[in-house]
Motif scaffolding. Structure first.
Motif, PDB file in Angstrom:
ATOM      1  N   MET A   1       2.665   4.528  -2.407  1.00  0.00           N
ATOM      2  CA  MET A   1       3.254   5.676  -1.740  1.00  0.00           C
ATOM      3  C   MET A   1       2.479   6.021  -0.476  1.00  0.00           C
ATOM      4  SD  MET A   1       4.087   9.405  -3.334  1.00  0.00           S
ATOM      5  CE  MET A   1       2.494  10.214  -3.139  1.00  0.00           C
ATOM      6  N   THR A   2       2.811   5.427   0.629  1.00  0.00           N
ATOM      7  CA  THR A   2       2.116   5.759   1.855  1.00  0.00           C
ATOM      8  C   THR A   2       3.115   6.019   2.964  1.00  0.00           C
ATOM      9  OG1 THR A   2       2.017   3.445   2.486  1.00  0.00           O
ATOM     10  CG2 THR A   2       0.091   4.310   1.354  1.00  0.00           C
ATOM     11  N   ALA A   3       2.729   6.893   3.876  1.00  0.00           N
ATOM     12  CA  ALA A   3       3.554   7.093   5.061  1.00  0.00           C
ATOM     13  C   ALA A   3       3.338   5.878   5.947  1.00  0.00           C
ATOM     14  CB  ALA A   3       3.114   8.361   5.771  1.00  0.00           C
ATOM     15  N   ASP A   4       4.399   5.420   6.613  1.00  0.00           N
ATOM     16  CA  ASP A   4       4.248   4.241   7.472  1.00  0.00           C
ATOM     17  C   ASP A   4       3.238   4.546   8.560  1.00  0.00           C
ATOM     18  OD1 ASP A   4       6.731   4.273   6.140  1.00  0.00           O
ATOM     19  OD2 ASP A   4       7.665   4.968   8.029  1.00  0.00           O
TER      20      ASP A   4
ATOM     21  N   ARG B  89      10.881  12.412   0.854  1.00  0.00           N
ATOM     22  CA  ARG B  89      10.229  11.097   0.858  1.00  0.00           C
ATOM     23  C   ARG B  89       9.114  10.989  -0.168  1.00  0.00           C
ATOM     24  NH1 ARG B  89       8.073   9.042   6.190  1.00  0.00           N
ATOM     25  NH2 ARG B  89       7.731   7.087   5.116  1.00  0.00           N
ATOM     26  N   PHE B  90       8.306  12.015  -0.251  1.00  0.00           N
ATOM     27  CA  PHE B  90       7.206  11.971  -1.220  1.00  0.00           C
ATOM     28  C   PHE B  90       7.438  12.990  -2.322  1.00  0.00           C
ATOM     29  CE2 PHE B  90       5.537  10.719   2.944  1.00  0.00           C
ATOM     30  CZ  PHE B  90       5.229   9.396   2.651  1.00  0.00           C
TER      31      PHE B  90
END
Lengths: 564, 237
Positions: A1-4, B89-90
């Motif tokens: 789960m990471t932001a690009d 998104r999260f």
């Protein structure tokens, strides 16, 4: 789960109100914002929960969690004499009486009903294992030993377990959990305060719903009296002498624009407000009304040390908010002020491109990089985010300040949340009762805020009262005394509301004001002890101005709904 | 019974003059969008609201919510459409997002089977968090790509929707196919009479999870002196 994306202009840690306003205003001004919270809910110490989650947060048993460990000394009061328990007991008794006949007649149907209840209780406890501690504390049952083992035991002898009526009553209450919105730290909004103006101007207020507080009460010489909220109230009051009325009116008119009459208080600058009020020949009762119910100062030390200028400013703030909406100076937010306001500013931030990650624990934060971006934040999942600035709540301070060098105090507030079967004062649904120090044998003054279905705090037939006491030596006893003064202690006193369930707890927040650790990192502290949230927009503004100098702070959002 | 039709606000408002004004006070309905990132949530709404489509649209920025009116028999429904603003998104959507929503459009991409799984988890989330009477529509977007790269059979989605009690459709924000119909079907399914009765004329809505505040005495911050007037005025549309 990471932001690009892993580099941002600003990383904001914690979703308390100050951090959320900072996040929203910076995103609005075009900064890229990453907003993280370790909790799965918004608002940090201002969060609002349904009943089950409130009990979960206050009965956490996790001393190492930097957020949850701020909540301790919890005490649950679940009176078996409560309406629900009585009803349940009655049902149980009817069941028992019928059972004798029933068993005699055809045998068994009642036994089935009873074992159904046990099955339901066991099912509930399986779904909500966190509630074990709550049942243990209130009903004295050990879930594993008592409920689950009894399930397997035959109950064909028709004997009912002594713990069952109370447990069943608690279960019935917990089943309505979702109808509650209970705040960890309830707050009022001054109708003409900076926060309300900011909400209106920025458009963020569109996400929120408010109702006016009905009334403020003052506990004075053994009884509760209405604090006058307007000129009409002052003149209509039968219990104040004409001379006192004139003095009070004269004083209130002066306080409204006190800066213009500096000569009147010049000699008292830097001296206690109390002595200034005495010099105005106001009676002790009117002084209590001004200090406790208008300036809303209830801590005993502050009552003594509050300077004339500070006191006048607090009084003026209150007076200027009168008459805008409803009878008092205050608004109450539906679903919980701190929680909703934080969510609304976070939504603004997201709408302007901010990235949100909740329930996201961090392992490391660095604010002094030799080269590259000044701030880097490592999450437990291994991702490293960098930024030019970090804005953080004090619950993240341990990462910056492992040796506790940062000047910090503990800000302790004792709190109680009571669910009642009746309102405190007939028609009024949203009100505040102020208990000055020593008015009921209490050390610190206590503020009790009643909320209701009108602001979605609870089901329509219930009422919620939040108690709070702060300042040195505040204690559980202060809260208990106020609870007893307002509610039905003796079963005979049916005129007063009965406490169905009460949660008493201590909230200890690390307080370090607003501190810039260097040019890229700032720590801010939530306002837990004050009854309002006026400090948050001011602090947020000062942080905004330093990160985005020259930019407009929260300009109005174009309203797309108007011109479709 | 006349056929319900969704039309741009201008047409609805123009028709308003002919009928009793009282019945034409728009009924406000909060509608929330859900679905995996990049399935075209915002594109569907932009098609519905502005009848436009932007290729390679940037992720949602700058819209608190969009509104569109929809005429249904003798009533006008004003959809207040909330976009996730990326907070999905999260899994960081705030309770505020779901609160008081009477309708939800859960979007998946018919070329991406995984997006349907995600949509199913959003439906679960709605059932857990939202008003129990919420009307949910499952919408497969990118119908224009059906011939070349369909990944989700229409039957699979409709079977799931039937089982879960959802409205179901495939649509294309790009061509506009079926988009109006989705919103019209939702409008038809919303218990409007109940909504009006519960509100007692108030602009707000009943609460999620069965609670819900009384309709009286709500303060509108922007209606006060110096504030924005939120009353439905004679608008330009």
């Amino acid at each position: 789960m990471t932001a690009d994306k892993t580099h941002f202009d600003v990383i904001v840690l914690g979703t308390g109100l100050t951090e959320s306003i900072v996040a929203g205003s910076l995103a609005r001004a075009g900064k890229s914002v990453l907003h993280i919270d370790r909790n799965e809910f918004y608002g940090e110490h201002l969060a609002s929960f349904d009943l089950i989650n409130l009990l979960k947060v206050t009965n956490h048993g996790k001393e190492e969690d930097p957020f949850l460990s701020c909540y301790d000394e919890v005490e649950l009061i679940f009176q078996s004499g409560g309406e629900e328990a009585k009803e349940a007991q009655m049902k149980e008794e009817v069941l028992k009486t019928n059972s004798v006949e029933a068993t005699a007649r055809d045998g068994g149907s009642d036994v089935e009903a009873k074992s159904d209840r046990k099955t339901e209780l066991a099912d509930f406890l399986r779904d909500y294992p966190d509630m074990d501690a709550v049942f243990k504390a209130t009903c004295g049952i050990d879930v594993e030993d008592t409920v689950l083992s009894h399930l397997t035991k035959s109950t064909a002898d028709g004997e009912s377990e002594p713990w069952m009526p109370k447990s069943w009553a608690l279960l019935e209450l917990l089943r309505t959990s979702r109808q509650y919105n209970l705040e960890l730290c309830p707050k009022l909004l001054y109708s003409r305060g900076g926060l309300v103006e900011l909400l209106a101007k920025s458009g963020v207020g569109r996400y929120l719903e408010f109702k006016a507080l009905d009334q403020i009460y003052l506990f004075w010489e053994g009884k509760v009296e209405q604090a006058p909220g307007s000129k009409e109230d002052v003149f209509g009051n039968q219990t104040v002498s004409l001379v006192d009325k004139r003095r009070l009116m004269k004083f209130l008119t002066f306080a409204m624009d006190y800066e213009e009459n500096e000569g009147l208080f010049d000699a008292f600058k830097g001296k206690p407000y109390q002595s200034f009020l005495q010099d105005q020949k106001l009676s002790p009762r009117l002084i209590a009304f001004i200090l406790n119910a208008t300036a809303l100062v209830v801590e005993r030390e502050t009552l003594v040390t509050l300077s004339t200028e500070e006191g006048l400013a607090l009084t003026q703030r209150h007076l200027r908010s009168l008459g805008r909406w409803g009878k008092t100076a205050f608004l109450v937010a539906l679903y919980g002020a701190g929680s909703e306001l934080s969510q609304a500013f976070c939504r603004l931030c997201a709408v302007y491109g901010g990235t949100y990650i909740l329930k996201y624990p961090l392992s490391h934060i660095s604010i002094s990089s030799e080269s590259g971006p000044p701030v880097s934040v490592a999450a437990d999942d291994g991702t490293v985010y960098t930024a030019s600035w970090v804005v953080t709540s004090s619950t993240y301070a341990k990462y910056f300040d492992p040796e506790h060098k940062l000047e910090a105090e503990s800000q302790t507030v004792w709190r109680g949340i009571a669910i009642l079967d009746q309102p405190l004062y007939g028609q009024s649904t949203l009100n505040v009762t102020v208990f000055p120090p020593e008015s009921i044998g209490n050390v610190q003054g206590v503020m009790a805020t009643q909320q209701s279905w009108d602001v979605s705090s609870c089901p329509k037939t219930k009422y919620v009262v939040h108690f709070q006491a702060s300042g040195p030596c505040c204690s559980r006893e202060d809260i208990r005394k106020a609870l007893v003064a307002l509610t039905n202690d003796a079963p005979a006193d049916a005129a007063k509301p009965t406490v169905l369930l009460a949660v008493l707890y201590r909230q200890t927040v690390r307080s370090c004001g607003t501190t810039w650790l260097n040019d890229s990192a700032v720590v801010c502290t939530p306002e837990t002890a004050t009854p309002d949230l006026e400090q948050a927009p001011t602090v947020a503004r000062s942080i905004f101005d330093r990160i985005a100098p020259g930019e407009e702070f929260l300009p109005s959002v174009p309203d797309q709904s108007e011109d479709m | 019974m006349s056929t319900p039709s969704a039309q741009p606000g201008g047409a609805a408002a123009a028709a308003a003059g002919a009928v009793d004004a009282a019945t034409l006070k728009p009924i406000q309905v909060k509608l929330v969008l859900l679905g995996e990132a990049a399935v075209g949530k915002s594109s569907l709404v932009l098609r519905f609201v502005n009848n436009e489509f932007q290729e390679n649209k940037e992720p949602t920025i700058g819209a608190a919510f969009l509104t569109q009116k929809c005429k249904l028999d003798d009533k006008i429904i004003k959809f207040e459409i909330w976009d996730t603003a990326g907070q999905e998104r999260f899994h960081s959507l705030a309770p505020m997002y779901y609160r008081n929503a009477q309708a939800a459009v859960v979007v998946y991409d018919i070329t991406k089977p995984a997006s349907l799984d995600k949509a199913k988890s959003w439906v679960k989330e709605l059932q857990r968090q939202a008003n129990p009477n919420i009307v949910i529509a499952l919408v497969g977007n990118k119908l224009d790509l059906a011939a070349t790269s369909r990944g989700v059979p229409a039957e699979e989605a409709s079977a799931y929707a039937a089982e879960a009690g959802l409205l179901c459709a495939e649509a294309s924000a790009k061509t506009g196919d079926n988009v109006m119909d989705v919103f019209t079907e939702i409008a038809k399914k919303i218990p409007l009479e109940q909504l009006l009765a519960a509100r007692g004329g108030r602009g707000g809505a009943s609460g999620a999870g069965g609670s819900g505040a009384a309709g009286t005495g709500r303060v509108d911050l922007n209606a006060g002196p110096g504030g924005r007037n939120t009353q439905q005025g004679p608008c330009a549309c």
